[in-house]
Design a protein around this motif. Structure first.
Motif, PDB file in Angstrom:
ATOM      1  N   VAL A  75     -23.381  11.414 -26.825  1.00  0.00           N
ATOM      2  CA  VAL A  75     -23.588  10.940 -28.196  1.00  0.00           C
ATOM      3  C   VAL A  75     -23.615  12.118 -29.166  1.00  0.00           C
ATOM      4  O   VAL A  75     -23.014  12.061 -30.240  1.00  0.00           O
ATOM      5  CB  VAL A  75     -24.883  10.095 -28.292  1.00  0.00           C
ATOM      6  CG1 VAL A  75     -25.273   9.837 -29.740  1.00  0.00           C
ATOM      7  CG2 VAL A  75     -24.708   8.774 -27.553  1.00  0.00           C
ATOM      8  N   LYS A  86     -20.131  13.318 -29.650  1.00  0.00           N
ATOM      9  CA  LYS A  86     -19.381  12.374 -30.492  1.00  0.00           C
ATOM     10  C   LYS A  86     -19.725  12.598 -31.966  1.00  0.00           C
ATOM     11  O   LYS A  86     -18.836  12.638 -32.821  1.00  0.00           O
ATOM     12  CB  LYS A  86     -19.694  10.941 -30.076  1.00  0.00           C
ATOM     13  CG  LYS A  86     -18.950   9.905 -30.883  1.00  0.00           C
ATOM     14  CD  LYS A  86     -19.280   8.503 -30.418  1.00  0.00           C
ATOM     15  CE  LYS A  86     -18.586   7.473 -31.282  1.00  0.00           C
ATOM     16  NZ  LYS A  86     -18.952   6.099 -30.894  1.00  0.00           N
ATOM     17  N   LEU A 134     -13.991  14.152 -29.544  1.00  0.00           N
ATOM     18  CA  LEU A 134     -14.305  12.746 -29.828  1.00  0.00           C
ATOM     19  C   LEU A 134     -13.825  11.840 -28.701  1.00  0.00           C
ATOM     20  O   LEU A 134     -14.563  10.968 -28.231  1.00  0.00           O
ATOM     21  CB  LEU A 134     -13.690  12.316 -31.161  1.00  0.00           C
ATOM     22  CG  LEU A 134     -13.917  10.869 -31.577  1.00  0.00           C
ATOM     23  CD1 LEU A 134     -15.406  10.547 -31.681  1.00  0.00           C
ATOM     24  CD2 LEU A 134     -13.210  10.588 -32.891  1.00  0.00           C
ATOM     25  N   THR A 140     -16.372   9.785 -26.282  1.00  0.00           N
ATOM     26  CA  THR A 140     -16.259   8.324 -26.264  1.00  0.00           C
ATOM     27  C   THR A 140     -15.972   7.825 -24.854  1.00  0.00           C
ATOM     28  O   THR A 140     -16.576   6.847 -24.407  1.00  0.00           O
ATOM     29  CB  THR A 140     -15.157   7.868 -27.246  1.00  0.00           C
ATOM     30  OG1 THR A 140     -15.482   8.331 -28.554  1.00  0.00           O
ATOM     31  CG2 THR A 140     -15.021   6.355 -27.251  1.00  0.00           C
ATOM     32  N   ASP A 141     -15.096   8.501 -24.150  1.00  0.00           N
ATOM     33  CA  ASP A 141     -14.798   8.133 -22.761  1.00  0.00           C
ATOM     34  C   ASP A 141     -16.036   8.249 -21.883  1.00  0.00           C
ATOM     35  O   ASP A 141     -16.297   7.389 -21.033  1.00  0.00           O
ATOM     36  CB  ASP A 141     -13.682   9.000 -22.179  1.00  0.00           C
ATOM     37  CG  ASP A 141     -12.312   8.656 -22.715  1.00  0.00           C
ATOM     38  OD1 ASP A 141     -12.166   7.602 -23.378  1.00  0.00           O
ATOM     39  OD2 ASP A 141     -11.375   9.451 -22.473  1.00  0.00           O
ATOM     40  N   ILE A 176     -19.207   8.049 -22.807  1.00  0.00           N
ATOM     41  CA  ILE A 176     -20.146   6.980 -23.165  1.00  0.00           C
ATOM     42  C   ILE A 176     -19.701   5.660 -22.544  1.00  0.00           C
ATOM     43  O   ILE A 176     -20.501   4.940 -21.936  1.00  0.00           O
ATOM     44  CB  ILE A 176     -20.283   6.856 -24.700  1.00  0.00           C
ATOM     45  CG1 ILE A 176     -20.984   8.090 -25.261  1.00  0.00           C
ATOM     46  CG2 ILE A 176     -21.030   5.578 -25.075  1.00  0.00           C
ATOM     47  CD1 ILE A 176     -20.884   8.221 -26.771  1.00  0.00           C
ATOM     48  N   GLU A 177     -18.424   5.331 -22.689  1.00  0.00           N
ATOM     49  CA  GLU A 177     -17.899   4.081 -22.134  1.00  0.00           C
ATOM     50  C   GLU A 177     -18.028   4.054 -20.614  1.00  0.00           C
ATOM     51  O   GLU A 177     -18.362   3.017 -20.029  1.00  0.00           O
ATOM     52  CB  GLU A 177     -16.448   3.886 -22.557  1.00  0.00           C
ATOM     53  CG  GLU A 177     -16.299   3.563 -24.032  1.00  0.00           C
ATOM     54  CD  GLU A 177     -14.857   3.507 -24.507  1.00  0.00           C
ATOM     55  OE1 GLU A 177     -13.932   3.705 -23.687  1.00  0.00           O
ATOM     56  OE2 GLU A 177     -14.653   3.274 -25.708  1.00  0.00           O
TER      57      GLU A 177
END
Length: 74
Positions: free
Chosen positions: A18, A21, A57, A61-62, A64-65
């Motif tokens: 996070v 990001k 970014l 994001t990857d 976190i997902e």
């Protein structure tokens, strides 16, 4: 009461992703919206900074997902 090492590790991984990001989004915002205020950049430096921010970014994001998919959201 023993500590939950797994939960601490997952919290660390999520928090790091996070933070990465947010750093990337801040960088992209500065580069795209306020580029004149960030100093002297050659075209090559500017493009390199854009690429680095986007890469961070996408990676964050990857991560976190992936954590959400395999370990649920917190």
């Amino acid at each position: 009461m023993p500590s939950n090492h797994k939960q601490h590790a997952l919290n660390y991984l999520r928090n790091k992703a996070v933070a990465d990001k947010e750093q990337a989004m801040m960088s992209l915002d500065l580069l795209l919206e306020k580029a004149a205020g960030i100093g002297d950049h050659s075209t090559e430096d500017f493009a390199k900074n854009l690429d680095e921010a986007l890469d961070l970014l996408v990676d964050a994001t990857d991560r976190i997902e992936t954590l959400n998919k395999h370990y649920g959201q917190i």
